[in-house]
Design an enzyme around this catalytic site. Structure first.
Site, PDB file in Angstrom:
ATOM      1  N   SER A  48       1.337  -0.742  -2.820  1.00 59.19           N
ATOM      2  CA  SER A  48       2.178  -1.021  -3.991  1.00 59.19           C
ATOM      3  C   SER A  48       2.246  -2.515  -4.327  1.00 59.19           C
ATOM      4  O   SER A  48       2.287  -2.887  -5.504  1.00 59.19           O
ATOM      5  CB  SER A  48       3.586  -0.468  -3.759  1.00 59.19           C
ATOM      6  OG  SER A  48       4.119  -0.963  -2.549  1.00 59.19           O
ATOM      7  N   CYS A  78       3.254   8.280  -3.620  1.00 64.53           N
ATOM      8  CA  CYS A  78       3.287   7.298  -2.541  1.00 64.53           C
ATOM      9  C   CYS A  78       3.511   5.872  -3.057  1.00 64.53           C
ATOM     10  O   CYS A  78       4.619   5.535  -3.438  1.00 64.53           O
ATOM     11  CB  CYS A  78       2.024   7.447  -1.712  1.00 64.53           C
ATOM     12  SG  CYS A  78       2.268   6.930  -0.029  1.00 64.53           S
ATOM     13  N   ARG A 133       1.187   6.454   5.746  1.00 68.68           N
ATOM     14  CA  ARG A 133       2.096   5.284   5.738  1.00 68.68           C
ATOM     15  C   ARG A 133       3.123   5.426   4.610  1.00 68.68           C
ATOM     16  O   ARG A 133       3.318   4.536   3.783  1.00 68.68           O
ATOM     17  CB  ARG A 133       1.310   3.975   5.594  1.00 68.68           C
ATOM     18  CG  ARG A 133       0.388   3.706   6.777  1.00 68.68           C
ATOM     19  CD  ARG A 133      -0.260   2.322   6.700  1.00 68.68           C
ATOM     20  NE  ARG A 133      -0.728   1.981   5.363  1.00 68.68           N
ATOM     21  CZ  ARG A 133      -1.840   2.449   4.809  1.00 68.68           C
ATOM     22  NH1 ARG A 133      -2.617   3.264   5.484  1.00 68.68           N
ATOM     23  NH2 ARG A 133      -2.202   2.088   3.600  1.00 68.68           N
ATOM     24  N   HIS A 168       0.658  13.026  -0.740  1.00 71.51           N
ATOM     25  CA  HIS A 168      -0.577  12.951  -1.539  1.00 71.51           C
ATOM     26  C   HIS A 168      -1.103  14.346  -1.909  1.00 71.51           C
ATOM     27  O   HIS A 168      -1.936  14.889  -1.186  1.00 71.51           O
ATOM     28  CB  HIS A 168      -1.665  12.227  -0.737  1.00 71.51           C
ATOM     29  CG  HIS A 168      -1.430  10.763  -0.592  1.00 71.51           C
ATOM     30  ND1 HIS A 168      -1.979   9.825  -1.437  1.00 71.51           N
ATOM     31  CD2 HIS A 168      -0.691  10.068   0.298  1.00 71.51           C
ATOM     32  CE1 HIS A 168      -1.597   8.614  -1.069  1.00 71.51           C
ATOM     33  NE2 HIS A 168      -0.819   8.742  -0.021  1.00 71.51           N
ATOM     34  N   GLU A 170      -3.125  15.042  -4.130  1.00 70.39           N
ATOM     35  CA  GLU A 170      -4.508  14.953  -4.650  1.00 70.39           C
ATOM     36  C   GLU A 170      -5.537  15.091  -3.527  1.00 70.39           C
ATOM     37  O   GLU A 170      -6.726  15.257  -3.793  1.00 70.39           O
ATOM     38  CB  GLU A 170      -4.708  13.632  -5.422  1.00 70.39           C
ATOM     39  CG  GLU A 170      -4.869  12.371  -4.573  1.00 70.39           C
ATOM     40  CD  GLU A 170      -3.564  11.844  -3.968  1.00 70.39           C
ATOM     41  OE1 GLU A 170      -2.530  12.525  -4.061  1.00 70.39           O
ATOM     42  OE2 GLU A 170      -3.608  10.747  -3.378  1.00 70.39           O
TER      43      GLU A 170
HETATM   44  N1  GLN Z   1       2.653   1.918   2.445  1.00 72.42           N
HETATM   45  C1  GLN Z   1       2.131   1.806   1.106  1.00 72.42           C
HETATM   46  C2  GLN Z   1       2.976   0.830   0.280  1.00 72.42           C
HETATM   47  O1  GLN Z   1       3.985   0.398   0.732  1.00 72.42           O
HETATM   48  C3  GLN Z   1       2.079   3.144   0.432  1.00 72.42           C
HETATM   49  C4  GLN Z   1       1.117   4.040   1.166  1.00 72.42           C
HETATM   50  C5  GLN Z   1       0.372   4.999   0.295  1.00 72.42           C
HETATM   51  O2  GLN Z   1       0.340   4.893  -0.932  1.00 72.42           O
HETATM   52  N2  GLN Z   1      -0.327   5.907   0.932  1.00 72.42           N
HETATM   53  O3  GLN Z   1       2.572   0.506  -0.798  1.00 72.42           O
END
Ligand code: GLN
Length: 195
Positions: A48, A78, A133, A168, A170
């Site tokens: 992000s 996510c 994550r 996710h 997708e």
């Molecule tokens: N940990 C990522 C973040 O903080 C997000 C992880 C993901 O999009 N699979 O941006």
């Protein structure tokens, strides 16, 4: 119908492939000129912080935020959920800030990098969710529709035009969530045309 998929970083190709199997046209959003004439927006997983920076650098941040505020249907996964969140836990950064929720980044810790879990998803029944994550939602405004929780933590939510997921959909072959999202866009546009 044409769906814009943010394609500056992360898992955008997987969303495009899934939408293609559903017969839906997509356009990769890589620069400002790409964001015209889209009926929906996908914010994919990835990083992000990097996505937020690239959105600014490429001049897409403000126009996309206005479009989301004006009701453009969004499906965020996510990192996309982190971009939409109005607040992040222990972090003053806010990206679009259009979704009235608080999100904890890397909420499952860095050791538990990725895992799958099957849980009920509102309107769809059991759904196998892949977390990488992943963040989760720690707080949501009262009018946010909670679509799924795992161990008491919110992992899917919808508010007005914004659907956001910690996992996710997708990845894998289950297209039901994308299908339902596309249907909701069609229903919405039919309703607004009728008004
Ligand atoms: N940990 C990522 C973040 O903080 C997000 C992880 C993901 O999009 N699979 O941006």
């Amino acid at each position: 119908m044409r769906i814009g998929v943010l394609a500056v970083q992360g898992a955008f190709l997987e969303h495009e492939k899934m939408l293609a199997t559903l017969g839906c046209e997509t356009i990769e959003l890589r620069q400002l000129a790409d964001i015209k004439n889209i009926d929906g927006l996908i914010l994919p997983g990835g990083e992000s912080t990097v996505q937020g920076k690239l959105l600014w650098d490429l001049g897409m941040f403000q126009p996309l935020r206005s479009m989301i505020r004006d009701g453009l249907p969004v499906l965020a996964t996510c990192a996309g959920l982190i971009l939409l969140a109005q607040h992040l836990v222990d972090d003053p950064v806010v990206h679009f800030g259009t979704l009235p929720v608080t999100v904890r980044r890397n909420a499952y810790g860095r050791q538990l990098g990725s895992f799958q879990q099957t849980a009920p998803l509102k309107g769809l029944g059991n759904f196998t969710m892949t977390f990488i994550r992943a963040p989760y939602i720690t707080q949501a405004a009262l009018d946010v529709d909670i679509l799924a929780t795992i161990d008491g933590h919110i992992v899917a939510a919808r508010w007005q035009n914004q659907t956001a997921l910690a996992f996710h959909p997708e990845l894998g072959t289950d297209t039901r969530l994308h299908e339902k999202w596309l249907e909701s866009i069609k229903t919405e546009s039919a309703l607004s045309a009728a008004v």
